[in-house]
Write a protein that holds these residues in place. Structure first.
Motif, mmCIF file in Angstrom:
data_model
loop_
_atom_site.group_PDB
_atom_site.id
_atom_site.type_symbol
_atom_site.label_atom_id
_atom_site.label_comp_id
_atom_site.label_asym_id
_atom_site.label_seq_id
_atom_site.Cartn_x
_atom_site.Cartn_y
_atom_site.Cartn_z
ATOM 1 N N ASP A 10 0.874 -1.182 0.000
ATOM 2 C CA ASP A 10 0.000 0.000 0.000
ATOM 3 C C ASP A 10 0.900 1.217 0.000
ATOM 4 O OD1 ASP A 10 -1.751 2.243 1.075
ATOM 5 O OD2 ASP A 10 -3.204 0.607 0.974
ATOM 6 N N ASP A 11 0.539 2.217 -0.798
ATOM 7 C CA ASP A 11 1.418 3.378 -0.904
ATOM 8 C C ASP A 11 1.316 4.313 0.299
ATOM 9 O OD1 ASP A 11 -0.511 5.844 -2.476
ATOM 10 O OD2 ASP A 11 -1.216 3.797 -2.163
ATOM 11 N N GLN A 12 0.390 4.077 1.205
ATOM 12 C CA GLN A 12 0.248 4.920 2.385
ATOM 13 C C GLN A 12 0.853 4.225 3.607
ATOM 14 O OE1 GLN A 12 -3.641 6.819 2.903
ATOM 15 N NE2 GLN A 12 -4.192 6.133 0.843
ATOM 16 N N ARG A 16 -0.441 0.958 6.104
ATOM 17 C CA ARG A 16 0.328 -0.267 6.345
ATOM 18 C C ARG A 16 0.560 -0.490 7.832
ATOM 19 N NH1 ARG A 16 3.707 1.960 2.457
ATOM 20 N NH2 ARG A 16 5.470 1.995 3.917
ATOM 21 N N ALA A 35 5.613 -0.223 -0.710
ATOM 22 C CA ALA A 35 4.860 0.989 -0.998
ATOM 23 C C ALA A 35 4.322 1.005 -2.419
ATOM 24 C CB ALA A 35 5.729 2.222 -0.760
ATOM 25 N N ASP A 36 4.750 0.037 -3.241
ATOM 26 C CA ASP A 36 4.235 -0.067 -4.609
ATOM 27 C C ASP A 36 4.504 -1.474 -5.128
ATOM 28 O OD1 ASP A 36 6.936 -0.187 -5.522
ATOM 29 O OD2 ASP A 36 7.004 1.996 -5.639
ATOM 30 N N SER A 54 -2.742 -6.516 -1.455
ATOM 31 C CA SER A 54 -2.240 -5.332 -2.149
ATOM 32 C C SER A 54 -3.366 -4.367 -2.498
ATOM 33 C CB SER A 54 -1.518 -5.739 -3.439
ATOM 34 O OG SER A 54 -1.135 -4.607 -4.202
ATOM 35 N N ASP A 55 -3.075 -3.080 -2.330
ATOM 36 C CA ASP A 55 -3.974 -2.054 -2.835
ATOM 37 C C ASP A 55 -4.004 -2.186 -4.357
ATOM 38 O OD1 ASP A 55 -5.497 0.159 -3.322
ATOM 39 O OD2 ASP A 55 -4.161 1.581 -2.344
ATOM 40 N N MET A 58 -1.899 1.942 -6.994
ATOM 41 C CA MET A 58 -0.682 2.482 -6.372
ATOM 42 C C MET A 58 0.123 3.197 -7.444
ATOM 43 S SD MET A 58 0.595 -0.626 -3.834
ATOM 44 C CE MET A 58 0.547 -1.877 -5.130
ATOM 45 N N PRO A 59 0.920 4.201 -7.068
ATOM 46 C CA PRO A 59 1.770 4.886 -8.057
ATOM 47 C C PRO A 59 2.737 3.894 -8.701
ATOM 48 C CG PRO A 59 1.694 6.091 -5.982
ATOM 49 C CD PRO A 59 1.074 4.760 -5.719
#
Length: 210
Positions: A10-12, A16, A35-36, A54-55, A58-59
């Protein structure tokens, strides 16, 4: 209860950390963080886990691209994607790529824990899958029509399959023996000429059976 080791992407960072703390108390250990998708893939090249969470957005490398890359390199680790209601098109890409489950991002920790344990056991969670994007994506034709009409009971079971219910849960909901449900599912797959539950549900939605 047996502990389960997972990878979490997760990018946040706050998300996490929050999930790590909540899941730890429920018997789920986050042993890989990313984060990605790119960082997730790098970490999983040297560390095995039982489930990947996983989100979907993500970027850079998102959840679906990471999932596709995992499958392309022969990694069959079950993947649960965290999603929102407006991610229907991405969900269909994820089905094609081999995702085992989807869960809304505002789900409770208990629901996430249950989803993780279920996919770790080999189950598939299809919910949520919006119906209209499915119909527009999978344009089945006349030759794809079911081999035979569906009974009311089979339609009920198809709807529960679409909700991600296991045979045991369907049996409990409909007051049937688990073996009976298994037979119904086999008949449903045969009528829809599909080999797995995910394709059966997608086809049933497209053909407006459910």
């Amino acid at each position: 209860m047996e502990r389960v080791e997972i990878a979490l992407a997760d990018d946040q960072a706050l998300v996490r950390e929050g999930l790590k703390s909540l899941l730890r108390g429920l018997g789920i250990d986050v042993v890989v963080e990313a984060a990605d998708g790119e960082a997730l893939l790098a970490a999983l090249s040297s560390r095995r886990v039982q489930v990947v969470v996983s989100d979907i957005r993500m970027p850079g490398v998102g959840g679906v691209d990471a999932l596709r890359a995992l499958r392309e390199r022969g990694d069959a680790t079950p993947v649960v994607l965290l999603t929102t209601f407006d991610d229907s098109a991405l969900l269909l890409d994820a089905v094609d790529a081999g995702a085992q489950g989807f869960l809304l991002k505002d789900a409770s920790p208990e629901d996430l824990c249950d989803a993780i344990r279920r996919v770790a056991r080999g189950e598939v969670l299809l919910q949520p899958v919006a119906t209209e994007p499915v119909r527009s994506r999978y344009a089945f034709h006349a030759q794809d029509a079911p081999k035979a009409l569906f009974t009311e009971r089979e339609v009920s079971i198809l709807r529960l399959l679409a909700g991600g219910y296991s045979n045991k849960e369907i049996a409990r909901s409909l007051f049937l023996a688990e073996g009976t449900v298994k037979n119904y599912v086999s008949d449903i797959l045969d009528k829809l000429d599909t080999r797995d539950r995910t394709r059966a549900v997608l086809k049933a939605i497209t053909l407006r059976i459910i």
